[in-house]
Design a protein around this motif. Structure first.
Motif, PDB file in Angstrom:
ATOM      1  N   ALA A 129       0.832  -1.205   0.000  1.00 49.92           N
ATOM      2  CA  ALA A 129       0.000   0.000   0.000  1.00 49.92           C
ATOM      3  C   ALA A 129       0.866   1.254   0.000  1.00 49.92           C
ATOM      4  O   ALA A 129       0.586   2.223  -0.729  1.00 49.92           O
ATOM      5  CB  ALA A 129      -0.922  -0.007   1.212  1.00 49.92           C
ATOM      6  N   HIS A 130       1.936   1.242   0.794  1.00 56.67           N
ATOM      7  CA  HIS A 130       2.813   2.410   0.899  1.00 56.67           C
ATOM      8  C   HIS A 130       3.546   2.692  -0.410  1.00 56.67           C
ATOM      9  O   HIS A 130       3.540   3.832  -0.912  1.00 56.67           O
ATOM     10  CB  HIS A 130       3.818   2.192   2.028  1.00 56.67           C
ATOM     11  CG  HIS A 130       4.876   3.252   2.122  1.00 56.67           C
ATOM     12  ND1 HIS A 130       4.607   4.538   2.559  1.00 56.67           N
ATOM     13  CD2 HIS A 130       6.215   3.227   1.816  1.00 56.67           C
ATOM     14  CE1 HIS A 130       5.721   5.257   2.518  1.00 56.67           C
ATOM     15  NE2 HIS A 130       6.698   4.494   2.075  1.00 56.67           N
ATOM     16  N   ARG A 131       4.146   1.662  -0.973  1.00 52.60           N
ATOM     17  CA  ARG A 131       4.939   1.865  -2.182  1.00 52.60           C
ATOM     18  C   ARG A 131       4.056   2.076  -3.415  1.00 52.60           C
ATOM     19  O   ARG A 131       4.440   2.775  -4.359  1.00 52.60           O
ATOM     20  CB  ARG A 131       5.904   0.700  -2.374  1.00 52.60           C
ATOM     21  CG  ARG A 131       7.016   0.735  -1.318  1.00 52.60           C
ATOM     22  CD  ARG A 131       7.749  -0.559  -1.137  1.00 52.60           C
ATOM     23  NE  ARG A 131       8.511  -0.989  -2.296  1.00 52.60           N
ATOM     24  CZ  ARG A 131       9.316  -2.044  -2.296  1.00 52.60           C
ATOM     25  NH1 ARG A 131       9.484  -2.753  -1.167  1.00 52.60           N
ATOM     26  NH2 ARG A 131       9.971  -2.391  -3.380  1.00 52.60           N
ATOM     27  N   ALA A 132       2.853   1.504  -3.397  1.00 57.72           N
ATOM     28  CA  ALA A 132       1.927   1.716  -4.512  1.00 57.72           C
ATOM     29  C   ALA A 132       1.431   3.154  -4.537  1.00 57.72           C
ATOM     30  O   ALA A 132       1.259   3.747  -5.607  1.00 57.72           O
ATOM     31  CB  ALA A 132       0.746   0.757  -4.405  1.00 57.72           C
ATOM     32  N   ALA A 133       1.193   3.704  -3.345  1.00 53.84           N
ATOM     33  CA  ALA A 133       0.745   5.106  -3.273  1.00 53.84           C
ATOM     34  C   ALA A 133       1.784   6.031  -3.875  1.00 53.84           C
ATOM     35  O   ALA A 133       1.441   7.029  -4.537  1.00 53.84           O
ATOM     36  CB  ALA A 133       0.460   5.480  -1.823  1.00 53.84           C
ATOM     37  N   GLU A 134       3.061   5.741  -3.670  1.00 53.57           N
ATOM     38  CA  GLU A 134       4.123   6.562  -4.229  1.00 53.57           C
ATOM     39  C   GLU A 134       4.147   6.483  -5.752  1.00 53.57           C
ATOM     40  O   GLU A 134       4.596   7.420  -6.423  1.00 53.57           O
ATOM     41  CB  GLU A 134       5.472   6.108  -3.676  1.00 53.57           C
ATOM     42  CG  GLU A 134       5.641   6.318  -2.174  1.00 53.57           C
ATOM     43  CD  GLU A 134       6.973   5.794  -1.672  1.00 53.57           C
ATOM     44  OE1 GLU A 134       7.591   4.962  -2.380  1.00 53.57           O
ATOM     45  OE2 GLU A 134       7.410   6.217  -0.580  1.00 53.57           O
ATOM     46  N   GLU A 135       3.674   5.352  -6.295  1.00 56.77           N
ATOM     47  CA  GLU A 135       3.703   5.137  -7.741  1.00 56.77           C
ATOM     48  C   GLU A 135       2.366   5.476  -8.405  1.00 56.77           C
ATOM     49  O   GLU A 135       2.220   5.337  -9.620  1.00 56.77           O
ATOM     50  CB  GLU A 135       4.062   3.674  -8.052  1.00 56.77           C
ATOM     51  CG  GLU A 135       5.404   3.232  -7.521  1.00 56.77           C
ATOM     52  CD  GLU A 135       6.571   3.830  -8.285  1.00 56.77           C
ATOM     53  OE1 GLU A 135       6.325   4.454  -9.343  1.00 56.77           O
ATOM     54  OE2 GLU A 135       7.718   3.674  -7.846  1.00 56.77           O
ATOM     55  N   GLY A 136       1.376   5.864  -7.608  1.00 54.48           N
ATOM     56  CA  GLY A 136       0.065   6.169  -8.171  1.00 54.48           C
ATOM     57  C   GLY A 136      -0.712   4.934  -8.591  1.00 54.48           C
ATOM     58  O   GLY A 136      -1.551   4.989  -9.496  1.00 54.48           O
TER      59      GLY A 136
END
Length: 357
Positions: A303-310
């Motif tokens: 969830a954290h890293r996906a948010a950074e990638e949109g």
């Protein structure tokens, strides 16, 4: 009128039945676990699993019907897992479904277990729709798909050896942590530091979306053996035992650090590869499914890293991540509506493939 689908799932060691209304609303979902049966062996024993399915399936189906407040005569269709999985376990559920369909003249469809896992997210998230990228990570599978529409899937990559969940189970067994391994590793990892022991992140050369966890498992075994040797040598300088004669006996703090480091390596690989695939997709939607999707560290890191990638991530409720029959009924529902019908000659397939490669 509402369409009622009975789902039947016996692909491995969970005996499950569920009733779905219109392919989305769960009227009932019953799962009989075999964890206690297989715990003494540190893994699933296929013969024991299939025998337990024989004992449990009808009571589980009956309970699902009772909770849904329906009878067999109310059913509009039956969806049973046809593969992949343990062949003995699959045969129990599929044969039961065929017999029930024949005796009651109810339409039947066979469902791919992996497709069921993808549909678990559709059950849990009303805002999710096709197309999306889907990662199915479980004890027997680590597959990455591009799901373009219901029934239309393209296999992007898969594990070349051990599945992620299988690696969890094997490492937990080696460390004598108990079964099932995934929850045990996660429990110990919470007490450890993932930076103390950094294990390798395997990168297969065959394709950008493939996985490999066998080498990671071996790295844990080798580290434990070396740690045991160092520990015994420090305790007795006069006795120099060979590594092969040692039983791994480690300090609990080190066990926690090993679990944390191992879990971090698995999570890092799953997150990195799946996000790479999702970023290459126009939909930028990623579904995480399968038993390993219950892992809290995996869910939070993704969830954290996906948010950074949109990237929008969809993780089903943990009760829908592990094997269940609601997801099988959900995957079977559109096929039943399209008029698909399985012949009584339909056979179980332990290696049933999903989608084009």
């Amino acid at each position: 009128m509402a369409h009622l689908t009975l789902g039947i799932e016996t692909s491995c060691d969970e005996t499950a039945a569920a009733v779905l209304e219109d392919g989305r609303q769960i009227r009932s979902s019953v799962v009989a676990s075999q964890d206690l049966l297989h715990a003494p062996y540190g893994g699933v024993v296929p013969e024991l699993a299939s025998r337990r399915h024989l004992e449990a399936l009808w009571p589980v189906v009956r309970e699902a019907l009772t909770r849904a407040r329906v009878s067999l005569g109310d059913l509009d269709g039956i969806a049973a897992t046809a593969g992949p999985g343990l062949i003995g376990s699959l045969l129990v559920g599929l044969c039961f479904g065929k017999a029930l369909a024949f005796a009651r003249n109810i339409p039947l469809v066979g469902v791919n277990h992996l497709e069921g896992h993808l549909y678990a997210a559709l059950l849990d998230r009303e805002d999710l729709s096709f197309p999306f990228t889907g990662l199915v990570a479980s004890g027997g599978h680590t597959h990455l798909y591009q799901a373009t529409a219901p029934g239309q899937y393209r296999l992007l990559g898969r594990t070349l050896d051990d599945a992620a969940g299988e690696a969890f189970d094997k490492v937990a067994k080696y460390l004598s942590l108990g079964y099932p391994g995934g929850p045990r590793i996660e429990e110990w990892a919470r007490k450890g530091d993932p930076n103390v022991v950094r294990f390798p992140r395997p990168v297969p050369s065959r394709g950008p979306y493939d996985f490999s966890f066998s080498g990671l498992k071996t790295a844990v075994v080798n580290y434990v053996k070396q740690s045991a040797v160092s520990s015994q040598q420090s305790e007795s300088s006069s006795l120099q035992p060979s590594a092969s004669s040692l039983q791994p006996v480690l300090d609990p703090d080190l066990v926690a650090d090993i679990c944390a480091g191992f879990q971090e390596a698995v999570v890092d690989v799953l997150v990195r590869v799946s996000l790479t695939a999702a970023k290459a997709s126009a939909s930028r939607r990623l579904v995480l499914a399968g038993g390993v999707a219950c892992n809290g560290r995996l869910r939070s890191q993704l969830a954290h890293r996906a948010a950074e990638e949109g990237i929008q991530v969809y993780c089903p409720n943990p009760s829908l991540c592990t094997d269940n029959a609601a997801m099988i009924a959900a995957a079977g529902y559109p096929r039943l509506l399209r008029g698909e019908r399985a012949l009584l000659s339909l056979n179980a397939d332990a290696d049933l493939a999903l989608g084009l490669t």
